[in-house]
Design a protein around this motif. Structure first.
Motif, PDB file in Angstrom:
ATOM      1  N   ARG A  58       0.811  -1.217   0.000  1.00 29.33           N
ATOM      2  CA  ARG A  58       0.000   0.000   0.000  1.00 29.33           C
ATOM      3  C   ARG A  58       0.843   1.265   0.000  1.00 29.33           C
ATOM      4  O   ARG A  58       0.463   2.268  -0.588  1.00 29.33           O
ATOM      5  CB  ARG A  58      -0.943   0.006   1.206  1.00 29.33           C
ATOM      6  CG  ARG A  58      -1.876  -1.199   1.279  1.00 29.33           C
ATOM      7  CD  ARG A  58      -3.007  -1.103   0.284  1.00 29.33           C
ATOM      8  NE  ARG A  58      -3.795  -2.300   0.166  1.00 29.33           N
ATOM      9  CZ  ARG A  58      -4.828  -2.631   0.916  1.00 29.33           C
ATOM     10  NH1 ARG A  58      -5.194  -1.840   1.901  1.00 29.33           N
ATOM     11  NH2 ARG A  58      -5.485  -3.738   0.691  1.00 29.33           N
ATOM     12  N   PHE A  59       2.011   1.241   0.668  1.00 26.99           N
ATOM     13  CA  PHE A  59       2.835   2.443   0.757  1.00 26.99           C
ATOM     14  C   PHE A  59       3.954   2.487  -0.277  1.00 26.99           C
ATOM     15  O   PHE A  59       4.448   3.564  -0.594  1.00 26.99           O
ATOM     16  CB  PHE A  59       3.449   2.590   2.151  1.00 26.99           C
ATOM     17  CG  PHE A  59       2.462   3.029   3.196  1.00 26.99           C
ATOM     18  CD1 PHE A  59       1.949   4.308   3.185  1.00 26.99           C
ATOM     19  CD2 PHE A  59       2.048   2.158   4.178  1.00 26.99           C
ATOM     20  CE1 PHE A  59       1.045   4.717   4.137  1.00 26.99           C
ATOM     21  CE2 PHE A  59       1.134   2.562   5.144  1.00 26.99           C
ATOM     22  CZ  PHE A  59       0.631   3.837   5.120  1.00 26.99           C
ATOM     23  N   TRP A  60       4.401   1.321  -0.785  1.00 26.18           N
ATOM     24  CA  TRP A  60       5.486   1.306  -1.776  1.00 26.18           C
ATOM     25  C   TRP A  60       5.236   0.162  -2.743  1.00 26.18           C
ATOM     26  O   TRP A  60       5.625  -0.975  -2.495  1.00 26.18           O
ATOM     27  CB  TRP A  60       6.851   1.124  -1.109  1.00 26.18           C
ATOM     28  CG  TRP A  60       7.959   1.274  -2.093  1.00 26.18           C
ATOM     29  CD1 TRP A  60       8.547   0.283  -2.826  1.00 26.18           C
ATOM     30  CD2 TRP A  60       8.601   2.478  -2.489  1.00 26.18           C
ATOM     31  NE1 TRP A  60       9.502   0.798  -3.646  1.00 26.18           N
ATOM     32  CE2 TRP A  60       9.564   2.161  -3.458  1.00 26.18           C
ATOM     33  CE3 TRP A  60       8.440   3.810  -2.117  1.00 26.18           C
ATOM     34  CZ2 TRP A  60      10.363   3.113  -4.051  1.00 26.18           C
ATOM     35  CZ3 TRP A  60       9.242   4.760  -2.712  1.00 26.18           C
ATOM     36  CH2 TRP A  60      10.197   4.400  -3.662  1.00 26.18           C
ATOM     37  N   THR A  69      -3.908   4.553  -2.555  1.00 26.37           N
ATOM     38  CA  THR A  69      -4.306   3.162  -2.367  1.00 26.37           C
ATOM     39  C   THR A  69      -5.050   3.054  -1.033  1.00 26.37           C
ATOM     40  O   THR A  69      -4.896   3.914  -0.161  1.00 26.37           O
ATOM     41  CB  THR A  69      -3.077   2.242  -2.343  1.00 26.37           C
ATOM     42  OG1 THR A  69      -2.194   2.675  -1.309  1.00 26.37           O
ATOM     43  CG2 THR A  69      -2.348   2.252  -3.679  1.00 26.37           C
ATOM     44  N   PRO A  70      -5.863   2.018  -0.841  1.00 27.46           N
ATOM     45  CA  PRO A  70      -6.548   1.868   0.443  1.00 27.46           C
ATOM     46  C   PRO A  70      -5.547   1.723   1.585  1.00 27.46           C
ATOM     47  O   PRO A  70      -4.448   1.199   1.407  1.00 27.46           O
ATOM     48  CB  PRO A  70      -7.357   0.579   0.267  1.00 27.46           C
ATOM     49  CG  PRO A  70      -7.501   0.414  -1.204  1.00 27.46           C
ATOM     50  CD  PRO A  70      -6.258   0.993  -1.808  1.00 27.46           C
ATOM     51  N   MET A  71      -5.932   2.204   2.753  1.00 27.75           N
ATOM     52  CA  MET A  71      -5.070   2.082   3.931  1.00 27.75           C
ATOM     53  C   MET A  71      -4.815   0.604   4.233  1.00 27.75           C
ATOM     54  O   MET A  71      -5.693  -0.223   4.029  1.00 27.75           O
ATOM     55  CB  MET A  71      -5.733   2.712   5.157  1.00 27.75           C
ATOM     56  CG  MET A  71      -5.836   4.208   5.104  1.00 27.75           C
ATOM     57  SD  MET A  71      -4.259   5.024   5.286  1.00 27.75           S
ATOM     58  CE  MET A  71      -3.965   4.803   7.011  1.00 27.75           C
ATOM     59  N   TRP A  77      -7.517   6.370   2.552  1.00 25.31           N
ATOM     60  CA  TRP A  77      -6.481   6.098   1.573  1.00 25.31           C
ATOM     61  C   TRP A  77      -5.102   6.390   2.142  1.00 25.31           C
ATOM     62  O   TRP A  77      -4.946   7.206   3.034  1.00 25.31           O
ATOM     63  CB  TRP A  77      -6.688   6.960   0.329  1.00 25.31           C
ATOM     64  CG  TRP A  77      -7.933   6.629  -0.407  1.00 25.31           C
ATOM     65  CD1 TRP A  77      -8.089   5.681  -1.368  1.00 25.31           C
ATOM     66  CD2 TRP A  77      -9.207   7.248  -0.262  1.00 25.31           C
ATOM     67  NE1 TRP A  77      -9.383   5.662  -1.820  1.00 25.31           N
ATOM     68  CE2 TRP A  77     -10.098   6.617  -1.150  1.00 25.31           C
ATOM     69  CE3 TRP A  77      -9.701   8.264   0.544  1.00 25.31           C
ATOM     70  CZ2 TRP A  77     -11.432   6.982  -1.268  1.00 25.31           C
ATOM     71  CZ3 TRP A  77     -11.029   8.618   0.431  1.00 25.31           C
ATOM     72  CH2 TRP A  77     -11.879   7.982  -0.472  1.00 25.31           C
ATOM     73  N   SER A  78      -4.107   5.744   1.554  1.00 25.57           N
ATOM     74  CA  SER A  78      -2.706   6.054   1.827  1.00 25.57           C
ATOM     75  C   SER A  78      -2.070   6.459   0.501  1.00 25.57           C
ATOM     76  O   SER A  78      -2.676   6.330  -0.557  1.00 25.57           O
ATOM     77  CB  SER A  78      -1.991   4.843   2.431  1.00 25.57           C
ATOM     78  OG  SER A  78      -2.075   3.733   1.565  1.00 25.57           O
ATOM     79  N   VAL A  79      -0.828   6.938   0.555  1.00 28.19           N
ATOM     80  CA  VAL A  79      -0.134   7.394  -0.647  1.00 28.19           C
ATOM     81  C   VAL A  79       0.893   6.341  -1.049  1.00 28.19           C
ATOM     82  O   VAL A  79       1.698   5.908  -0.228  1.00 28.19           O
ATOM     83  CB  VAL A  79       0.563   8.748  -0.407  1.00 28.19           C
ATOM     84  CG1 VAL A  79       1.366   9.172  -1.616  1.00 28.19           C
ATOM     85  CG2 VAL A  79      -0.465   9.811  -0.055  1.00 28.19           C
ATOM     86  N   ASN A  80       0.847   5.928  -2.307  1.00 24.32           N
ATOM     87  CA  ASN A  80       1.838   5.005  -2.860  1.00 24.32           C
ATOM     88  C   ASN A  80       3.084   5.835  -3.158  1.00 24.32           C
ATOM     89  O   ASN A  80       3.141   6.578  -4.136  1.00 24.32           O
ATOM     90  CB  ASN A  80       1.287   4.346  -4.122  1.00 24.32           C
ATOM     91  CG  ASN A  80       2.191   3.285  -4.675  1.00 24.32           C
ATOM     92  OD1 ASN A  80       3.347   3.168  -4.284  1.00 24.32           O
ATOM     93  ND2 ASN A  80       1.661   2.504  -5.602  1.00 24.32           N
ATOM     94  N   LEU A  81       4.075   5.743  -2.286  1.00 30.66           N
ATOM     95  CA  LEU A  81       5.260   6.594  -2.388  1.00 30.66           C
ATOM     96  C   LEU A  81       6.085   6.324  -3.638  1.00 30.66           C
ATOM     97  O   LEU A  81       6.741   7.233  -4.154  1.00 30.66           O
ATOM     98  CB  LEU A  81       6.108   6.441  -1.131  1.00 30.66           C
ATOM     99  CG  LEU A  81       5.413   6.895   0.162  1.00 30.66           C
ATOM    100  CD1 LEU A  81       6.257   6.536   1.370  1.00 30.66           C
ATOM    101  CD2 LEU A  81       5.094   8.368   0.131  1.00 30.66           C
ATOM    102  N   ALA A  82       6.052   5.100  -4.148  1.00 32.32           N
ATOM    103  CA  ALA A  82       6.780   4.795  -5.387  1.00 32.32           C
ATOM    104  C   ALA A  82       6.200   5.588  -6.555  1.00 32.32           C
ATOM    105  O   ALA A  82       6.937   6.156  -7.371  1.00 32.32           O
ATOM    106  CB  ALA A  82       6.737   3.301  -5.669  1.00 32.32           C
TER     107      ALA A  82
END
Length: 106
Positions: A58-60, A69-71, A77-82
């Protein structure tokens, strides 16, 4: 200041309402059909215990093109850091070019 407190209270009330609706959505099902994941309207929720794999996905996750993306646990939501890094690549390159041009040469 009063307006900020009102907005903060509204956001808190909305968050707890969404959590309550998600729990109600799951608890009204028979126990064997509860997944603890789903959506309340457009807002995703996932109340399963988070795993390292799900947190990373979800994060990368460079293979997922979504920025949001969903938490891995909770609601929203969370942020896809990639993907964020890919979106910011042109900005980083422009800054790098400006810095190297402005650097004094010896």
């Amino acid at each position: 200041m009063r307006k900020l407190c009102t907005l903060r209270g509204l956001a808190r009330w909305l968050t707890w309402s969404l959590i309550g609706a998600a729990l109600y959505h799951q608890l009204r099902r028979p126990p064997q059909e509860r997944t603890w994941t789903g959506r309340i309207g457009p807002i995703p929720y996932d109340f399963r215990l988070p795993s390292v794999e799900r947190i990373r996905a979800r994060f990368w996750n460079p293979e997922d093109s979504r920025l949001f993306t969903p938490m891995p646990w909770g609601i929203g939501w969370s942020v896809n850091l990639a993907v964020l890094g890919e979106h910011l690549r042109p900005v980083r390159e422009r800054l790098r070019t400006r810095v190297t041009r402005a650097a004094p040469r010896e």
